[in-house]
Design a protein around this motif. Structure first.
Motif, mmCIF file in Angstrom:
data_model
loop_
_atom_site.group_PDB
_atom_site.id
_atom_site.type_symbol
_atom_site.label_atom_id
_atom_site.label_comp_id
_atom_site.label_asym_id
_atom_site.label_seq_id
_atom_site.Cartn_x
_atom_site.Cartn_y
_atom_site.Cartn_z
ATOM 1 N N VAL A 81 0.828 -0.993 -0.077
ATOM 2 C CA VAL A 81 -0.005 -0.111 -0.009
ATOM 3 C C VAL A 81 0.907 1.291 -0.107
ATOM 4 N N MET A 82 0.599 2.345 -0.922
ATOM 5 C CA MET A 82 1.138 3.492 -0.935
ATOM 6 C C MET A 82 1.395 4.408 0.445
ATOM 7 N N THR A 83 2.186 4.917 0.556
ATOM 8 C CA THR A 83 2.135 5.942 1.626
ATOM 9 C C THR A 83 1.847 7.268 1.333
ATOM 10 N N ASP A 84 1.453 8.029 2.345
ATOM 11 C CA ASP A 84 0.818 9.478 2.267
ATOM 12 C C ASP A 84 1.743 9.980 1.148
ATOM 13 N N GLU A 85 2.815 9.876 1.260
ATOM 14 C CA GLU A 85 3.924 10.582 0.451
ATOM 15 C C GLU A 85 3.751 10.408 -0.924
ATOM 16 N N GLN A 86 3.490 8.884 -1.234
ATOM 17 C CA GLN A 86 3.586 8.405 -2.398
ATOM 18 C C GLN A 86 2.131 8.760 -3.258
ATOM 19 N N ARG A 87 1.166 8.700 -2.316
ATOM 20 C CA ARG A 87 -0.116 8.946 -2.904
ATOM 21 C C ARG A 87 -0.097 10.605 -3.184
ATOM 22 N N ARG A 88 0.533 11.338 -2.715
ATOM 23 C CA ARG A 88 0.621 12.731 -2.801
ATOM 24 C C ARG A 88 1.474 12.931 -4.523
ATOM 25 N N GLU A 89 2.517 12.180 -4.552
ATOM 26 C CA GLU A 89 3.232 12.144 -5.726
ATOM 27 C C GLU A 89 2.458 11.594 -6.831
ATOM 28 N N LEU A 90 1.483 10.631 -6.509
ATOM 29 C CA LEU A 90 0.816 10.031 -7.693
ATOM 30 C C LEU A 90 -0.289 11.184 -8.312
ATOM 31 N N ARG A 91 -0.908 11.841 -7.036
ATOM 32 C CA ARG A 91 -1.591 13.202 -7.335
ATOM 33 C C ARG A 91 -1.255 13.889 -8.297
ATOM 34 N N ASP A 171 -5.770 14.538 -1.995
ATOM 35 C CA ASP A 171 -6.908 15.256 -2.024
ATOM 36 C C ASP A 171 -7.739 15.187 -3.304
ATOM 37 N N MET A 172 -7.646 13.952 -4.024
ATOM 38 C CA MET A 172 -8.208 13.657 -5.228
ATOM 39 C C MET A 172 -9.156 12.377 -5.090
ATOM 40 N N ILE A 173 -10.211 12.886 -5.720
ATOM 41 C CA ILE A 173 -11.492 11.658 -5.686
ATOM 42 C C ILE A 173 -11.542 10.900 -6.687
ATOM 43 N N ILE A 174 -11.552 9.605 -6.665
ATOM 44 C CA ILE A 174 -11.492 8.717 -7.893
ATOM 45 C C ILE A 174 -12.785 7.900 -7.835
ATOM 46 N N PRO A 175 -13.677 8.458 -8.906
ATOM 47 C CA PRO A 175 -15.236 8.199 -8.894
ATOM 48 C C PRO A 175 -15.245 6.727 -9.280
ATOM 49 N N ASP A 213 -12.780 18.041 -7.876
ATOM 50 C CA ASP A 213 -11.881 17.483 -6.981
ATOM 51 C C ASP A 213 -11.803 16.250 -7.553
ATOM 52 N N VAL A 214 -12.960 15.722 -8.257
ATOM 53 C CA VAL A 214 -12.979 14.302 -8.729
ATOM 54 C C VAL A 214 -11.977 14.152 -10.140
ATOM 55 N N PHE A 215 -11.394 13.207 -10.291
ATOM 56 C CA PHE A 215 -10.262 12.852 -11.280
ATOM 57 C C PHE A 215 -11.270 11.938 -12.359
ATOM 58 N N TRP A 216 -11.805 13.093 -13.357
ATOM 59 C CA TRP A 216 -12.564 12.501 -14.324
ATOM 60 C C TRP A 216 -11.553 11.685 -15.511
ATOM 61 N N GLY A 217 -10.444 11.852 -15.576
ATOM 62 C CA GLY A 217 -9.663 11.743 -16.762
ATOM 63 C C GLY A 217 -10.258 12.287 -17.989
ATOM 64 N N ASP A 218 -9.546 11.477 -19.266
ATOM 65 C CA ASP A 218 -10.194 12.170 -20.375
ATOM 66 C C ASP A 218 -11.384 11.841 -20.945
#
Length: 376
Positions: A81-91, A171-175, A213-218
């Protein structure tokens, strides 16, 4: 001697996309390690959260990609599982470094077609039309999203048969997705069937968050299921996504058509374009082939004609969807008739509506073409 290399395995893994972010796991930093031991390979991948609902999908796809490499006889996939820092980098990788909320669909270079599905009154089947249209468009190969903007009367998750909840990466929401459509609703954040008791500013903020805030993609198409009438949410959508076109839903009944006309007239104040009128619950096709006008006839065309006069631009009647008990059943069980019974009378009408929206040309008005032309 084995010819399997870590480079070959990582190259194969670049074909594996995260099903929620639609990006290769190699680009997202989700491949923790690749260990090659002869013709056996062990891959460890990162999950964004511990209870990731896509875990099985990701591990299966990773295993299949690894086993596709020449010389590999066995592939083992484990997860961390990603750490908080890794999730931040992913965002940051998928959204950029901006800290201000940005609505991608309102940007000048956006190619997403945004349709706000509106009605003058409740009970005309606006939400049913929205979810069926969305699934029909997705079945035609388009990337589609739905914002359930009817905060008080949210129903999209139920109509789509979706019980999955959004995930959060920093802080990104994945629908969640259902029937190939991404969706977000206030219902995803409530306990049970709790009512929403909010005033205007909170409604505006909720819609803004759904869009930014939701990541919709293309997305090719984004549908917003508006509440009935011309209240706070309709005004907020016009402000937040001014390029959204209105699709006005009515029934053939004269009283409903009169109210729908008011909903379309809001475009005069908001300067939105009316894409067209959709007549729902039109003549019902009986088993013997005869038709019955349960709610009368002509309401949809009347609204289209009146809005054409009011706006000074042609407003077409885009579809007349027959009253069909199976459409109601499909909504009750979360299996839209547009994909479950596309050859039914209602399914055919909804499919034809989707085809019209698919083939509509994107306007280039006001867009920089970057042709490199200079003035002398």
């Amino acid at each position: 001697m084995s010819t399997v290399t870590e480079e070959a395995v990582r190259s194969a893994l670049s074909s594996v996309e995260d099903p929620e972010l639609n990006r290769p796991i190699t680009d997202l930093g989700m491949v923790k390690s690749v260990t090659v031991n002869g013709d056996e390979v062990a891959v460890e991948i990162y999950l964004t959260i511990a209870g990731c609902p896509m875990k099985s999908t990701l591990t299966d796809r990773t295993r299949e990609a690894t086993e596709s490499v020449d010389g590999v006889t066995k592939a083992t996939v484990t997860t961390d599982v990603m750490t908080d820092e890794q999730r931040r980098e992913l965002r940051l990788k998928v959204r950029g470094s901006t800290t201000e909320p940005v609505i991608p669909f309102a940007q000048p270079d956006s190619t997403t077609r945004v349709y706000a599905v509106a009605s003058g009154k409740g009970g005309v089947g606006k939400s049913s039309v929205t979810v069926n249209l969305a699934t029909a468009l997705a079945a035609r190969g388009l990337n589609v999203g739905i914002v359930d903007a009817d905060i008080y009367g949210h129903s999209v998750p139920h109509l789509m048969g979706s019980t999955a909840l959004p995930n959060q990466v920093d802080d990104m929401i994945i629908p969640p997705q259902s029937h190939g459509v991404k969706l977000i609703s206030i219902g995803h954040f409530l306990e049970g069937n709790s009512p929403v008791i909010w005033r205007g500013p909170m409604l505006h903020r909720a819609i803004q968050q759904f869009l930014s805030d939701v990541f919709w993609g293309d997305l090719d198409v984004l549908l917003l299921d508006l509440p009935p009438g011309t209240g706070d949410v309709a005004i907020s959508v016009a402000q937040l996504v001014p390029n959204a076109e209105l699709l006005i839903v009515t029934t053939p009944q004269a009283a409903a058509a009169e109210v729908a006309e008011r909903a379309g007239s809001i475009s005069q104040q908001t300067r939105q374009r009316i894409g067209g009128v959709i007549e729902n619950m039109a003549a019902m096709v009986l088993p013997d082939g005869t038709v019955m006008d349960v709610f009368g006839s002509g309401g949809g065309q009347h609204v289209a004609d009146r809005l054409s006069e009011i706006t000074g631009s042609p407003v077409p009647l885009m579809a007349s969807i027959p009253l069909d008990p199976d459409l109601r059943v499909g909504g009750d069980v979360g299996n839209p008739i547009a994909v479950s019974q596309p050859d039914s009378p209602a399914g055919v009408a909804l499919g034809a509506l989707a085809d019209k929206l698919v083939t509509r040309r994107q306007s280039l008005a006001g867009r920089p073409l970057n042709l490199g032309v200079t003035r002398n």
